[in-house]
Design a protein around this motif. Structure first.
Motif, PDB file in Angstrom:
ATOM      1  N   PHE A  15       0.811  -1.205   0.000  1.00 45.53           N
ATOM      2  CA  PHE A  15       0.000   0.000   0.000  1.00 45.53           C
ATOM      3  C   PHE A  15       0.851   1.266   0.000  1.00 45.53           C
ATOM      4  CE2 PHE A  15      -3.436  -2.771   1.859  1.00 45.53           C
ATOM      5  CZ  PHE A  15      -4.312  -2.634   0.793  1.00 45.53           C
ATOM      6  N   GLU A  52       0.031   3.511  -3.205  1.00 46.52           N
ATOM      7  CA  GLU A  52      -0.697   4.754  -2.961  1.00 46.52           C
ATOM      8  C   GLU A  52       0.195   5.985  -3.147  1.00 46.52           C
ATOM      9  OE1 GLU A  52      -4.031   5.133  -2.331  1.00 46.52           O
ATOM     10  OE2 GLU A  52      -4.073   3.008  -2.870  1.00 46.52           O
ATOM     11  N   MET A  69      -9.330   0.282  -0.816  1.00 48.71           N
ATOM     12  CA  MET A  69      -7.999  -0.327  -0.754  1.00 48.71           C
ATOM     13  C   MET A  69      -8.083  -1.827  -0.518  1.00 48.71           C
ATOM     14  SD  MET A  69      -6.093   2.649   1.478  1.00 48.71           S
ATOM     15  CE  MET A  69      -4.413   2.027   1.377  1.00 48.71           C
TER      16      MET A  69
END
Length: 376
Positions: free
Chosen positions: A223, A227, A281
């Motif tokens: 992540f 991101e 997510m």
């Protein structure tokens, strides 16, 4: 006589940048030095004025190691500094030294029976209460030097210091530190995804790594990189796609990312009762796992019997696949076998552990997977 190769001078701009980094970091670490007796510290620990942070609580010395430490005290050997941090409530968090302090408490509380001592074998089998009163008094009055970090020292700096100065012998991993020091909605999601059957199937790692939260480390990295990846930014090599916030300080990078996502998702939950960002997510992570299962016969390992998941391999396949799917959602249905790419010398070179955290290599291995999938 061999001639010496003339060393190229360091770029003055680089020297200036290095000095700025050193100065900026040094300013974040402020402290005072003092001295407390064993009795003082143990009493404060019992009344919760001093406390062990969550990321250290699971790490305890075995009896033999505790006994060796007590033996060292009896022998008059110097005791290493312990590091405290005073929180906003005035309580002291034990940044480093919790093993020694808990051992001292255990001995004074009579719960530790000494064993395995070689230098002072006559003390084997004894508790604190078995010592002569004069020796008991000398023990509890033993001084220990304490460094107290200013409460302005931020959480990132404290955990960085813990990882560097830890003298306990059983060092917490970065994933364990984040789990204990960064509770929140995003961290809870990381833990949940790391324990999902789908992820476990694709990451066959040994129980020791599981206990050290390696799967949580992998999910966090996925992540943090995904991101933070900006497909429109230009990297230092002139190629399209960069992670601007990544400065080759991975521990700080992951910590700040988790903290920011905890804060963002907490605000969403407070305002709406749930976090749309976390839902998005989580769904993307599971979709990437399903995609990897289709395109990579061995998941994130190198063979059918593989029991290792190198972080560099995981990052390249997982993040590269996610970026390719974002660019072309229909790729999920085509699901090309990625084996030809994984077997190339170029990919193998890009996923060696050497300089694994160097930004150029990180970007290279991620974009290699992204670009290959994008051409299928």
């Amino acid at each position: 006589m061999a001639t010496k190769t003339k060393r190229k001078p360091i770029d003055p701009v680089k020297v200036e940048e290095a000095e700025k980094q050193i100065s900026d970091y040094a300013r974040t670490v402020k402290f005072t030095v003092t001295e407390y007796s064993f009795e003082h510290i143990v009493q404060r620990l019992k009344n919760d004025r001093y406390y062990v942070p969550g990321y250290q609580r699971e790490h305890t010395w075995p009896v033999e190691k505790q006994s060796k430490f007590i033996e060292s005290v009896f022998m008059g050997l110097p005791i290493p500094f312990v590091f405290f941090w005073q929180d906003q409530e005035g309580r002291m968090e034990i940044v480093d030294g919790s093993q020694r302090i808990r051992t001292i408490r255990n001995f004074i509380d009579n719960t530790l029976v000494l064993k395995g001592l070689e230098t002072l074998p006559a003390v084997n089998g004894m508790r604190y209460s078995d010592l002569p009163p004069s020796r008991q008094l000398k023990f509890v009055e033993t001084p220990i030097r304490v460094i107290i970090l200013d409460n302005a020292t931020d959480a990132v700096t404290r955990t960085e210091m813990f990882a560097r100065i830890n003298t306990g012998g059983t060092t917490a991993t970065d994933a364990e530190v984040r789990r204990g020091s960064l509770p929140g909605p995003f961290m809870s999601m990381i833990i949940s995804l790391a324990d999902s059957p789908e992820f476990i199937e694709l990451t066959p790692i040994n129980s020791q790594l599981v206990d050290k939260r390696e799967r949580e480390e992998l999910v966090t990295r996925f992540f943090a990189y995904l991101e933070s990846f900006d497909p429109a930014a230009i990297a230092s090599d002139g190629d399209c796609g960069d992670i601007p916030d990544y400065k080759e300080e991975p521990r700080r990078f992951y910590f700040l990312f988790v903290k920011s996502m905890n804060d963002l998702s907490a605000r969403e939950i407070e305002e709406n009762g749930e976090s749309a960002k976390l839902n998005e997510m989580s769904a993307e992570f599971m979709r990437v796992l399903a995609f990897v299962k289709k395109v990579s016969p061995f998941g994130f390992t190198k063979s059918a019997s593989g029991s290792q998941v190198p972080r560099v391999r995981f990052e390249s396949i997982a993040v590269g696949s996610a970026l390719a799917l974002r660019a072309d959602p229909d790729l999920f249905e085509r699901a090309p076998d990625i084996t030809p790419l994984l077997n190339t010398e170029g990919y193998k070179e890009a996923t060696t552990s050497d300089a694994a955290n160097v930004k150029s290599k990180l970007l290279k291995r991620i974009k290699m997977v992204r670009d290959w999938l994008g051409m299928q």
